[in-house]
Design a protein around this motif. Structure first.
Motif, PDB file in Angstrom:
ATOM      1  N   ARG A  51      -8.139  55.876  36.179  1.00  0.00           N
ATOM      2  CA  ARG A  51      -7.651  56.423  35.551  1.00  0.00           C
ATOM      3  C   ARG A  51      -6.756  57.750  36.042  1.00  0.00           C
ATOM      4  N   GLY A  52      -6.686  58.192  36.854  1.00  0.00           N
ATOM      5  CA  GLY A  52      -6.070  59.758  37.497  1.00  0.00           C
ATOM      6  C   GLY A  52      -7.023  60.318  36.678  1.00  0.00           C
ATOM      7  N   ARG A  53      -7.945  61.057  35.715  1.00  0.00           N
ATOM      8  CA  ARG A  53      -8.144  62.137  34.872  1.00  0.00           C
ATOM      9  C   ARG A  53      -9.604  62.465  35.450  1.00  0.00           C
ATOM     10  N   ARG A  54     -10.587  61.855  35.814  1.00  0.00           N
ATOM     11  CA  ARG A  54     -11.132  62.319  36.201  1.00  0.00           C
ATOM     12  C   ARG A  54     -11.648  63.000  37.574  1.00  0.00           C
ATOM     13  N   CYS A  55     -11.580  64.155  38.110  1.00  0.00           N
ATOM     14  CA  CYS A  55     -11.804  64.458  39.595  1.00  0.00           C
ATOM     15  C   CYS A  55     -12.903  64.997  39.862  1.00  0.00           C
ATOM     16  N   GLU A  56     -13.871  64.722  41.363  1.00  0.00           N
ATOM     17  CA  GLU A  56     -14.838  65.374  41.833  1.00  0.00           C
ATOM     18  C   GLU A  56     -14.441  66.038  42.912  1.00  0.00           C
ATOM     19  N   MET A  57     -15.540  66.697  44.080  1.00  0.00           N
ATOM     20  CA  MET A  57     -14.949  67.775  45.341  1.00  0.00           C
ATOM     21  C   MET A  57     -16.246  66.903  45.602  1.00  0.00           C
ATOM     22  N   PRO A  79     -23.141  59.014  48.695  1.00  0.00           N
ATOM     23  CA  PRO A  79     -22.249  58.663  47.825  1.00  0.00           C
ATOM     24  C   PRO A  79     -22.655  57.632  46.734  1.00  0.00           C
ATOM     25  N   SER A  80     -22.777  56.587  47.095  1.00  0.00           N
ATOM     26  CA  SER A  80     -23.091  55.130  46.595  1.00  0.00           C
ATOM     27  C   SER A  80     -24.174  55.456  45.716  1.00  0.00           C
ATOM     28  N   CYS A  81     -25.130  56.310  46.371  1.00  0.00           N
ATOM     29  CA  CYS A  81     -26.856  55.491  45.135  1.00  0.00           C
ATOM     30  C   CYS A  81     -26.745  57.087  44.679  1.00  0.00           C
ATOM     31  N   GLY A  82     -26.662  58.460  45.314  1.00  0.00           N
ATOM     32  CA  GLY A  82     -26.654  59.125  44.857  1.00  0.00           C
ATOM     33  C   GLY A  82     -27.928  60.375  45.304  1.00  0.00           C
ATOM     34  N   ASN A 133     -27.721  51.479  52.371  1.00  0.00           N
ATOM     35  CA  ASN A 133     -26.819  50.900  53.567  1.00  0.00           C
ATOM     36  C   ASN A 133     -24.892  51.678  53.901  1.00  0.00           C
ATOM     37  N   PHE A 134     -25.399  52.581  53.536  1.00  0.00           N
ATOM     38  CA  PHE A 134     -23.490  52.437  52.883  1.00  0.00           C
ATOM     39  C   PHE A 134     -23.487  53.229  54.602  1.00  0.00           C
ATOM     40  N   HIS A 135     -22.308  53.274  54.912  1.00  0.00           N
ATOM     41  CA  HIS A 135     -21.461  53.679  56.340  1.00  0.00           C
ATOM     42  C   HIS A 135     -21.296  54.854  55.978  1.00  0.00           C
ATOM     43  N   PHE A 136     -21.513  55.823  56.262  1.00  0.00           N
ATOM     44  CA  PHE A 136     -21.457  57.792  55.905  1.00  0.00           C
ATOM     45  C   PHE A 136     -19.195  57.977  57.617  1.00  0.00           C
ATOM     46  N   GLY A 137     -20.533  57.384  58.190  1.00  0.00           N
ATOM     47  CA  GLY A 137     -19.252  57.244  59.296  1.00  0.00           C
ATOM     48  C   GLY A 137     -19.368  57.063  60.193  1.00  0.00           C
ATOM     49  N   THR A 138     -19.033  57.804  61.641  1.00  0.00           N
ATOM     50  CA  THR A 138     -19.227  57.165  63.149  1.00  0.00           C
ATOM     51  C   THR A 138     -18.505  58.687  63.925  1.00  0.00           C
TER      52      THR A 138
END
Length: 152
Positions: free
Chosen positions: A68-74, A90-93, A143-148
């Motif tokens: 909705r574009g209302r809540r944001c997080e850094m 960011p997927s499972c916390g 198994n979330f991919h963080f980056g390469t």
């Protein structure tokens, strides 16, 4: 024009104080002061509501909004390297150390080509050296991919 006609008409004496006060009192009109009211046009669109903005952060990061574009997080941008990194998924916390998977990349292909030119037997050697391979970072729980991390 003759020399005897004055160029500037003769000024009369200014009115006295009592004459000025009597004239001012007789010419004053009392007016009703009406407050100004804002009149909106009939076909005006509803006012636009801006989405809330995240407060500026001191570190590097980017803003992420929900659908909705209302809540944001850094979300912090973490430099990934050839070593395992401790971060929050960011997927499972969960706070985890990233799992590493190695794969061939641009540096591996370049090193293999140079090995082929000088010695055909050593062509596959860069594929087994970890310092020539790119590194993928994954969450061990979901198994979330963080980056390469790319070497080249």
């Amino acid at each position: 024009m003759s020399d005897t006609t004055p160029i500037i008409p003769a000024a009369s004496a200014p009115p006295s104080y009592t004459e000025t006060e009597s004239h001012r009192l007789t010419t004053t009109i009392k007016e009703e002061v009406k407050p100004l009211t804002a009149v909106a046009p009939r076909d005006a669109p509803p006012p636009y509501e801006y989405p809330p903005q995240c407060p500026p952060s001191s570190g590097s990061g980017y803003q992420r909004f929900d659908d909705r574009g209302r809540r944001c997080e850094m979300v912090a941008v973490i430099e990934l390297g050839s070593e395992s990194v401790y971060l929050q998924c960011p997927s499972c916390g969960n706070f985890v150390y990233s799992n590493l998977e190695y794969r061939t990349g641009a540096l591996t292909c370049l090193a293999s080509t140079l090995c082929f030119l000088f010695c055909m037997v050593c062509t596959c050697l860069p594929c087994f050296i970890r310092d020539c391979l790119d590194v993928d970072h994954y969450c061990p729980r979901c198994n979330f991919h963080f980056g390469t991390f790319r070497r080249l």
